[in-house]
Design a protein around this motif. Sequence first.
Motif, mmCIF file in Angstrom:
data_model
loop_
_atom_site.group_PDB
_atom_site.id
_atom_site.type_symbol
_atom_site.label_atom_id
_atom_site.label_comp_id
_atom_site.label_asym_id
_atom_site.label_seq_id
_atom_site.Cartn_x
_atom_site.Cartn_y
_atom_site.Cartn_z
ATOM 1 N N GLN A 137 1.082 -1.347 0.015
ATOM 2 C CA GLN A 137 0.009 -0.004 0.247
ATOM 3 C C GLN A 137 0.924 1.334 -0.070
ATOM 4 O O GLN A 137 1.622 1.335 -0.925
ATOM 5 C CB GLN A 137 -0.996 -0.178 1.155
ATOM 6 C CG GLN A 137 -1.992 -1.287 0.980
ATOM 7 C CD GLN A 137 -2.970 -1.520 2.099
ATOM 8 O OE1 GLN A 137 -2.989 -0.736 3.245
ATOM 9 N NE2 GLN A 137 -3.902 -2.194 1.825
ATOM 10 N N ARG A 138 0.697 1.995 1.103
ATOM 11 C CA ARG A 138 1.727 3.162 1.008
ATOM 12 C C ARG A 138 2.775 3.238 1.968
ATOM 13 O O ARG A 138 3.461 4.390 2.336
ATOM 14 C CB ARG A 138 0.649 4.575 1.304
ATOM 15 C CG ARG A 138 -0.423 4.940 0.237
ATOM 16 C CD ARG A 138 -0.939 6.295 0.420
ATOM 17 N NE ARG A 138 -0.127 7.220 -0.271
ATOM 18 C CZ ARG A 138 -0.096 7.604 -1.522
ATOM 19 N NH1 ARG A 138 -0.764 6.740 -2.459
ATOM 20 N NH2 ARG A 138 0.862 8.678 -1.867
ATOM 21 N N ARG A 139 3.212 1.840 2.209
ATOM 22 C CA ARG A 139 4.229 1.889 3.024
ATOM 23 C C ARG A 139 5.553 2.097 2.248
ATOM 24 O O ARG A 139 6.184 1.101 1.765
ATOM 25 C CB ARG A 139 4.365 0.605 3.989
ATOM 26 C CG ARG A 139 3.292 0.639 5.202
ATOM 27 C CD ARG A 139 3.264 -0.649 5.919
ATOM 28 N NE ARG A 139 2.779 -1.804 4.967
ATOM 29 C CZ ARG A 139 3.896 -2.757 4.909
ATOM 30 N NH1 ARG A 139 4.789 -2.882 5.739
ATOM 31 N NH2 ARG A 139 3.334 -3.946 4.422
ATOM 32 N N GLU A 188 3.898 16.067 2.158
ATOM 33 C CA GLU A 188 2.602 16.304 2.755
ATOM 34 C C GLU A 188 2.745 16.043 4.389
ATOM 35 O O GLU A 188 1.757 16.264 4.945
ATOM 36 C CB GLU A 188 1.431 15.532 2.305
ATOM 37 C CG GLU A 188 1.176 15.938 0.782
ATOM 38 C CD GLU A 188 0.072 14.943 -0.106
ATOM 39 O OE1 GLU A 188 -0.126 13.929 0.870
ATOM 40 O OE2 GLU A 188 -0.183 15.334 -1.098
ATOM 41 N N GLY A 189 4.042 15.691 4.820
ATOM 42 C CA GLY A 189 4.186 15.533 6.183
ATOM 43 C C GLY A 189 3.630 13.915 6.553
ATOM 44 O O GLY A 189 3.680 13.827 7.779
ATOM 45 N N LYS A 190 3.249 13.247 5.582
ATOM 46 C CA LYS A 190 2.824 11.851 6.190
ATOM 47 C C LYS A 190 4.025 10.875 6.510
ATOM 48 O O LYS A 190 3.914 10.168 7.220
ATOM 49 C CB LYS A 190 2.118 11.205 4.922
ATOM 50 C CG LYS A 190 0.617 11.734 4.685
ATOM 51 C CD LYS A 190 0.038 11.021 3.315
ATOM 52 C CE LYS A 190 -1.331 11.957 3.264
ATOM 53 N NZ LYS A 190 -1.952 11.459 1.932
ATOM 54 N N ILE A 191 4.956 11.278 5.849
ATOM 55 C CA ILE A 191 6.262 10.580 6.369
ATOM 56 C C ILE A 191 7.348 11.394 6.670
ATOM 57 O O ILE A 191 7.386 12.723 6.080
ATOM 58 C CB ILE A 191 6.947 9.700 4.895
ATOM 59 C CG1 ILE A 191 6.030 8.615 4.482
ATOM 60 C CG2 ILE A 191 8.286 9.072 5.518
ATOM 61 C CD1 ILE A 191 6.182 8.109 3.133
ATOM 62 N N GLU A 192 7.849 11.254 8.064
ATOM 63 C CA GLU A 192 8.875 12.347 8.458
ATOM 64 C C GLU A 192 10.022 12.494 7.639
ATOM 65 O O GLU A 192 10.931 11.380 7.082
ATOM 66 C CB GLU A 192 9.279 11.642 9.900
ATOM 67 C CG GLU A 192 9.874 12.779 10.782
ATOM 68 C CD GLU A 192 10.379 12.309 12.020
ATOM 69 O OE1 GLU A 192 11.174 13.041 12.611
ATOM 70 O OE2 GLU A 192 10.369 11.211 12.587
ATOM 71 N N ASN A 193 10.518 13.624 7.422
ATOM 72 C CA ASN A 193 11.632 13.933 6.675
ATOM 73 C C ASN A 193 12.900 13.914 7.722
ATOM 74 O O ASN A 193 13.506 14.760 7.788
ATOM 75 C CB ASN A 193 11.470 15.293 5.901
ATOM 76 C CG ASN A 193 12.535 15.463 4.916
ATOM 77 O OD1 ASN A 193 13.008 14.874 4.421
ATOM 78 N ND2 ASN A 193 12.679 16.918 4.691
#
Length: 355
Positions: free
Chosen positions: A173-175, A290-295
């Motif tokens: 999925q989005r992992r 979009e901040g869904k994954i930490e940079n």
Amino acid sequence: MNRIVMWSFVRGLTNNSRRFGSVAGLGGGGGGGGSLRVTLTAMASPGTRYQSVANEGFHWRRMMSSSMAVAEEQGMKNVENQGKEKEKEKEKEKEKEKEKENALVSSYWGIYRPRITREDGSEWPWNCFMPWDTYSANLSIDLGKHHEPKCFLDKFAYRVVKLLRIPTDLFFQRRYGCRAVMLETVAAVPGMVAGMLLHLKSLRKFQHSGGWIKALLEEAENERMHLMTMIELVQPKWYERLLVITVQGVFFNAFFVLYLTSPKLAHRIVGYLEEEAIHSYTEYLKDINEGKIENVPAPAIAIDYWRLPKDARLKDVITVIRADEGHHRDVNHFASDIHFQGKELRESAAPLGYH
Ligand SMILES: [Fe+2]
Ligand SMILES: [Fe+2]
């Protein structure tokens, strides 16, 4: 007469050295000037040698107070320099000892790796790649390019890749971190298989490869470095590791047979796989933006491999990886096109500097 002069001189020095015991030890230019002055005074008025020397000693001490400070400073600097030199010598000795130890550990033959440093002089920490393997990714590459499938083989290759994407999307999925790990374990196989088969062909047919062996093996190495980078960010679960082993077992053998049968189809499939990789990394970047994954900060291995700034972040790493995938896409579609024209790869020189 000379004895009296000498006696005065010695007494003067003795008195002064009691109070300024460090002068003799310092031996600087200021001390030398003071000694000369005492001698001359004693010679000029020998009758009052004790008083004269004592008075002169007083003046000498006053005069020396400033020269003493300079001499002390110089002395301190000398001591510091000596200390630094000793430290350097010790470091060199340690390095030599290390080299000897490495030579003993490495093998009976005394093979060892010399000390390798970065441009700033710090020690090179990686064994899996060297400073001369590093590069700056070409970020100007056109990421939107797509090879339009026209003939049957192209359409077949395109459909195969699209079909392979379905289970990948369902599973990950989005992992995108885990997805990238899986993708890279697969993506590093074709270059190695193709390079190996071209290598064997070159040996078998006494032919040059046109640079394609090296180009394809470099692609495999580059994909492996993508994996080494991603594994610093994501730790796969046990069942994902099991999946990687299974997929590698199947994919390696399938691609090996495919490349022997139809290298043009094999390269076309890889070209489309790379297009999918660009798509996946673009989605990855979107989630970071979009901040869904930490940079998070970039792994050290990525900073050294892509010559990134020290404060680089995950976004920078994914951007350079995506640029690499763009190169792989172009190289593989190009290789397939050469075969489609009825030629062998060695007839058209491999691209240089394409990672
Ligand atoms: Fe990759
Ligand atoms: Fe790739």
